[in-house]
Design a protein around this motif. Structure first.
Motif, mmCIF file in Angstrom:
data_model
loop_
_atom_site.group_PDB
_atom_site.id
_atom_site.type_symbol
_atom_site.label_atom_id
_atom_site.label_comp_id
_atom_site.label_asym_id
_atom_site.label_seq_id
_atom_site.Cartn_x
_atom_site.Cartn_y
_atom_site.Cartn_z
ATOM 1 N N LYS A 213 -16.497 -0.118 -19.956
ATOM 2 C CA LYS A 213 -15.395 0.269 -20.028
ATOM 3 C C LYS A 213 -14.774 0.170 -18.533
ATOM 4 C CE LYS A 213 -14.109 4.030 -22.623
ATOM 5 N NZ LYS A 213 -14.115 5.320 -22.876
ATOM 6 N N PHE A 214 -15.370 0.971 -17.784
ATOM 7 C CA PHE A 214 -14.840 0.829 -16.215
ATOM 8 C C PHE A 214 -15.229 -0.474 -15.281
ATOM 9 C CE2 PHE A 214 -14.920 5.230 -17.314
ATOM 10 C CZ PHE A 214 -13.711 5.754 -17.043
ATOM 11 N N MET A 217 -12.390 -2.672 -16.617
ATOM 12 C CA MET A 217 -11.051 -2.150 -15.813
ATOM 13 C C MET A 217 -10.827 -2.392 -14.448
ATOM 14 S SD MET A 217 -10.773 1.864 -17.044
ATOM 15 C CE MET A 217 -10.074 2.384 -18.788
ATOM 16 N N GLY A 218 -11.907 -2.948 -13.933
ATOM 17 C CA GLY A 218 -11.844 -3.386 -12.554
ATOM 18 C C GLY A 218 -12.052 -1.694 -11.819
ATOM 19 N N THR A 219 -12.474 -0.819 -12.175
ATOM 20 C CA THR A 219 -12.815 0.305 -11.442
ATOM 21 C C THR A 219 -14.064 0.063 -10.736
ATOM 22 O OG1 THR A 219 -11.772 1.486 -13.365
ATOM 23 C CG2 THR A 219 -12.958 2.950 -11.611
ATOM 24 N N LEU A 220 -14.970 -0.234 -11.503
ATOM 25 C CA LEU A 220 -16.225 -0.236 -10.939
ATOM 26 C C LEU A 220 -16.720 -1.760 -10.286
ATOM 27 C CD1 LEU A 220 -18.650 1.639 -13.413
ATOM 28 C CD2 LEU A 220 -17.923 2.422 -11.362
#
Ligand code: SF4
Ligand code: SF4
Lengths: 220, 425
Positions: A213-214, A217-220
């Motif tokens: 998921k993250f 999203m490009g979060t991690l």
């Protein structure tokens, strides 16, 4: 203790507990799959694979922002991490355990010298005591604790304590202690699929979900 | 069935509907260790254990355990599990709406990888299904339903903003242009408080030669359906934009300085539809960076190096869960290479401003959100910054409220404004 109990614990009870554990955990995994999984159609900005790697890596080596958060619950984080490391050292590398693993899996690995395993068991026991203190001392942990969380702590404590007592030949005859130890282990195998102790399985599933998921999203 | 029972029933039904393998795996993984509490600005600034993220998702956990697990079913039968009551619904409405911005910082802190903030938004959905949404948010939802914008701005108000830009600033605001590349969508939060943004965006797009349009029908980027957890409404509001975009045949929908609207369109809508949208959803932050890198806009290097220290606030929906971390930083490093400093923690571990997720709109949550903002004040002061730049108007309004509340002479600025002011014509 009655010799029958000793043989029961070594033989049929152990087999039953292992089978119960395998079926129980299998059932829980099956239920997870059966509940249905939604595909994520949102356009990806990053990579799911990178996300998964980072999700697990962050446990071993938390980045700065995360370290700040962990500092606030240092007791819980450290006691949890140290307990798992110490407990798995005992479970996987105690010489007699290695033999049992060998029988179950058909192959063995090198064991650790008993004095090291003994220290690991001591550390695991102390970590559990720290966890119990944290249940009382942390306002959040206190709020979220239930009878089940206390039972979990107690049931994990038992095989470690009895194993440690057996090794040190404390207070009771060796065979009685060994029987208690095996019964405690068997009880945990049965208890695991019925309780939060199954979290070890979900730890992997949940962190993979998190990473995908993250990561996307490009979060991690 | 009494009205109270119906209420609890609706919440539980919504929770049951929500649970799939992904949610079950996360609820099962939770060890209730409370580490997530240390990530939450509301817990950190009040010390109230009930504000711990894990506790905010408690109703979903209870509904799951009681309806999906063997042990839970047995315990419920024996009366050992507490069914969700009317009082619980009222209590968790305060916890999950007043004391949670759905910022998902906790999601990144959880050692088990649980998307706690994401699960809290599912609890919000259950509370809304039970008819227990804070009245201030309900009022805004009704306004968006009736007139198009949560603050009551009508089509006439939007047209008046466009006309004002043309009349007072002499810049054309193209409307409903068929065949335009980009449909630009603003939010009332932004135009209501920072109407110059309309001019800034227009100048940037014109400078880059983008064929763009607005539409008074494609409003509002802000999505109250998302805030309160009502998927049907979220779809309805998003479709007001999507349908216009389809009708005009644009390739791109550009969301200006609004985090919520961006997340609703980019993250949620493809999943509500079960497939990708026929155009790109792009945030103004990414657009400006792209145009700059492509050489389509020219900026004056170091124009904001004027002795003031400038820092950047990562917004939850645009940076943390939108992934746009480098885009604003690359621009700021160009515009203010010597004045730009980072706050810590930043990027995905940014501390939320405390005003998102509808919290800023709940009057009774004022003390909570100002309390939460204290963490931001500490960060800004540590960075010794006078100006905080951001890419979300809701964050910006919260910063302005917060600076006023704490009597600080600091500025909250939108990145769009800086880029527009740095344009070389
Ligand atoms: S940190 Fe994760 S596992 Fe621990 S209580 Fe919070 S959600 Fe549960
Ligand atoms: S989403 Fe943000 S505000 Fe909500 S509980 Fe998590 S950290 Fe706190």
């Amino acid at each position: 203790m009655n010799l029958d109990w000793y043989y029961m614990a070594r033989g049929p009870l152990f087999k039953f507990a292992v089978l119960f554990f395998l079926f129980g955990m299998g059932y829980r995994l099956f239920m997870l799959l059966f509940l249905g999984w939604k595909k994520d159609y949102a356009p990806a900005r990053g990579s799911a694979i990178v996300g998964i790697v980072k999700a697990f890596w962050h446990h071993a080596w938390p980045p700065e922002g995360l370290r700040e958060v962990y500092k606030g619950r240092l007791l819980a984080v450290l006691s949890g991490d140290i307990f798992h490391l110490a407990a798995f050292t005992v479970i996987l590398f105690q010489p007699a355990h290695v033999k049992i693993w060998g029988k179950i899996l058909g192959f063995e690995w090198g064991s650790l010298p008993m004095p090291i395993v003994d220290i690991a068991a001591g550390i695991a026991l102390i970590s559990l005591i720290v966890m119990a203190i944290d249940h009382l001392a942390s306002p959040v942990r206190h709020l979220t604790s239930t009878t089940m969380s206390w039972l979990n702590l107690f049931f994990v404590f038992l095989p470690l304590l009895t194993g440690w007592m057996t090794y040190h030949h404390l207070w009771l005859p060796y065979q009685t202690l060994l029987t208690f130890h095996m019964l405690a282990v068997e009880w945990i195998l049965i208890w695991m699929p019925l309780s939060k102790m199954s979290h070890f399985l979900y730890f992997f599933v949940s962190n993979v979900i998190h990473g995908v998921k993250f990561g996307k999203m490009g979060t991690l | 069935m009494s009205p109270a029972t119906v209420m609890e029933d609706k919440a539980v039904k919504q929770f049951i509907k929500t649970v799939g393998g992904e949610i079950a795996a996360q609820l099962e993984a939770c060890m209730r260790c409370g580490v997530c509490a240390e990530a939450c600005q509301f817990y950190l600034t009040t010390g109230n254990p009930e504000y711990a993220p894990v506790w905010k998702m408690e109703l979903l956990r209870r509904a799951y355990v009681q309806n999906f697990t063997v042990i839970g079913k047995v315990k419920t039968m024996l009366g050992l599990e507490k069914p969700i009551s009317k009082e619980d619904i009222a209590h968790w409405t305060e916890l999950d709406f007043h004391a949670c911005t759905v910022c998902r910082r906790c999601s990144l802190a959880c050692p088990m990888g649980i998307d706690v903030g994401g699960l809290i938004s599912k609890v919000r959905a259950g509370l809304t299904a039970a008819g227990s949404t804070p009245p201030d948010l309900l009022h805004m939802k009704d306004k968006q339903l009736e007139v198009g914008s949560p603050n009551g701005a009508t089509e006439a108000d939007w047209i008046a903003w466009y006309d004002w830009a043309e009349r007072e600033r002499g810049i054309e605001i193209p409307r409903d242009v068929k065949g335009a590349e980009t449909l630009v969508v603003f939010t009332m939060l932004e135009l209501g408080s920072f109407r110059e943004n309309l001019v800034y965006v227009a100048r940037i797009l014109n400078a880059a030669g983008v064929k763009w349009t607005v539409s008074p029908r494609a409003r509002d980027a802000f999505n109250m359906g998302k805030v309160i957890g009502d998927k049907k409404l979220e779809k309805l509001f998003a479709e007001r934009i999507i349908n216009v975009a389809k009708e005009l045949g644009v390739k791109q929908v550009l969301i200006t300085e609004c985090g919520h609207g961006y997340a609703a369109l980019r993250e949620d809508m493809p999943n509500i539809y079960g497939g990708p949208l026929p155009f790109e959803i792009i945030h103004i932050t990414e657009m400006m960076n792209r145009l700059f890198k492509q050489g389509r806009i020219k900026l004056r290097k170091g124009v904001f190096d004027n002795g003031h220290r400038i820092t950047f606030h990562d917004s939850c929906k645009i940076q943390r869960t939108g992934g746009l971390f480098d885009e604003p930083r690359e621009l700021l490093q160009y515009l203010a290479p010597n004045s730009f400093v980072e706050m810590n923690p930043n990027r995905e571990m940014t501390i939320c401003c405390g005003g998102g997720g509808g919290v800023r709109a709940i009057k009774d949550a004022y003390d909570l959100r100002m309390g939460a903002f204290r963490l931001k004040v500490e960060q800004v002061e540590k960075a010794q910054a006078d100006t905080v730049v951001m890419t979300c108007s809701n964050c910006r309004l919260q910063f302005m409220d917060g600076f006023k509340h704490y009597q600080l002479q600091k500025e909250a600025v939108g990145l769009v404004e800086m880029v527009a002011k740095a344009l070389i014509d």
